[in-house]
Enzyme design. Structure first.
Site, mmCIF file in Angstrom:
data_model
loop_
_atom_site.group_PDB
_atom_site.id
_atom_site.type_symbol
_atom_site.label_atom_id
_atom_site.label_comp_id
_atom_site.label_asym_id
_atom_site.label_seq_id
_atom_site.Cartn_x
_atom_site.Cartn_y
_atom_site.Cartn_z
ATOM 1 N N PRO A 22 5.815 -4.448 -1.636
ATOM 2 C CA PRO A 22 5.310 -5.829 -1.720
ATOM 3 C C PRO A 22 4.065 -6.019 -0.857
ATOM 4 C CG PRO A 22 7.682 -5.806 -1.353
ATOM 5 C CD PRO A 22 7.201 -4.396 -1.174
ATOM 6 N N ARG A 36 -3.113 7.341 -2.733
ATOM 7 C CA ARG A 36 -2.883 6.116 -3.505
ATOM 8 C C ARG A 36 -3.853 6.054 -4.681
ATOM 9 N NH1 ARG A 36 -0.050 2.192 -0.764
ATOM 10 N NH2 ARG A 36 0.215 1.355 -2.874
#
Length: 269
Positions: free
Chosen positions: A2, A258
């Site tokens: 989140p 990432r």
């Protein structure tokens, strides 16, 4: 994992449900039994967030602080309290219902000194009124590290994750591999202000929407985005698809482990 707007929403929900009330704390799973006993029966005085860290202050002066970092797998569930099912690390319950926490990366009780140590290692949070973008700029302006990496470094800017990183760079026309020291203060302030606006909207609506009015599905006559993250975006998870602004195929790569997304035309190197 989140992003910061979600944690600020969680803080607000805890405040709404338990603020000023005496709370029952239990650990049905048992892994947080001692921590739950420290909180059980205390009043929730403060619900706060800094970046991706939830901080709930219990006791007369909020001296016992529950620190939660959801990580990749952590989730909260709110509502009326049924019998706990599965691996519930922590259950908070009170007159307004309950909050079940499952699978967090961190769940611990800290004192005020330990909270200060935590805050001191975090960067400026665009959603906090006390955030100072100049502190982040001093670090950014001295390094060859790319702006894409810096925006994901929670000790530089606390709260943004992969979606906000990709989208704010697109919206400001900044190539993700630009070095921090080559960015320029004016461009940094543009990124910061845009993050503040986008993340505040994320808190308000509960999802990440980053497209401007002229690029919504209704305005462009295109189908809405279908993705588990929800929200309308420019480049995140749109590799190979046409840019909503210029039509160029969106690029993707992996940077520091990432996924990275950008438009080579709208974000020239």
């Amino acid at each position: 994992m989140p992003e910061g707007h979600t944690i600020h929403r969680l803080a607000a929900e805890h405040q709404r449900m338990f603020g000023g009330r005496r709370v029952r704390a239990t650990s049905p799973q048992g892994r947080f039994g001692e921590g739950a006993r420290l909180l059980d029966g205390l009043v929730l005085r403060e619900a706060d967030a800094h970046g991706k860290h939830l901080l709930l202050g219990f006791g007369e002066d909020g001296e016992r602080v529950l620190h939660v970092h959801l990580g990749i797998y952590g989730k909260y569930f709110f509502g009326e309290a049924p019998a706990p099912v599965g691996a519930v690390r922590l259950r908070l319950s009170g007159g307004a219902g309950y909050a079940d926490l499952r699978g967090p990366n961190a769940c611990e009780v800290l004192d005020r000194g330990e909270v200060k140590v935590l805050r001191d290692r975090l960067g400026a949070d665009p959603l906090r009124a006390d955030a100072d973008p100049e502190v982040a700029w001093r670090r950014i302006s001295r390094t060859r590290t790319s702006v894409a990496v810096l925006l994901m470094d929670q000790s530089v800017v606390a709260g943004p994750g992969n979606i906000y990183r990709a989208e704010v760079l697109f919206r400001q026309g900044v190539h993700p591999l630009v070095a921090g020291r080559a960015l320029g203060r004016e461009r940094w302030m543009g990124l910061w202000e845009d993050l503040r606006v986008l993340m505040a909207e994320g808190v308000r609506v509960g999802r990440i929407d980053t497209v401007r009015p002229e690029h919504t599905p209704e305005a462009m006559g295109r189908p809405p985005r279908v993705d588990e993250h929800g929200g309308e975006v420019y480049v995140y998870r749109r590799a190979g698809l046409p840019c909503l602004v210029c039509g160029t195929a969106v690029c993707a790569d992996v940077l520091a482990g990432r996924n990275l997304f950008w438009c080579p035309a709208c974000q020239p190197s």
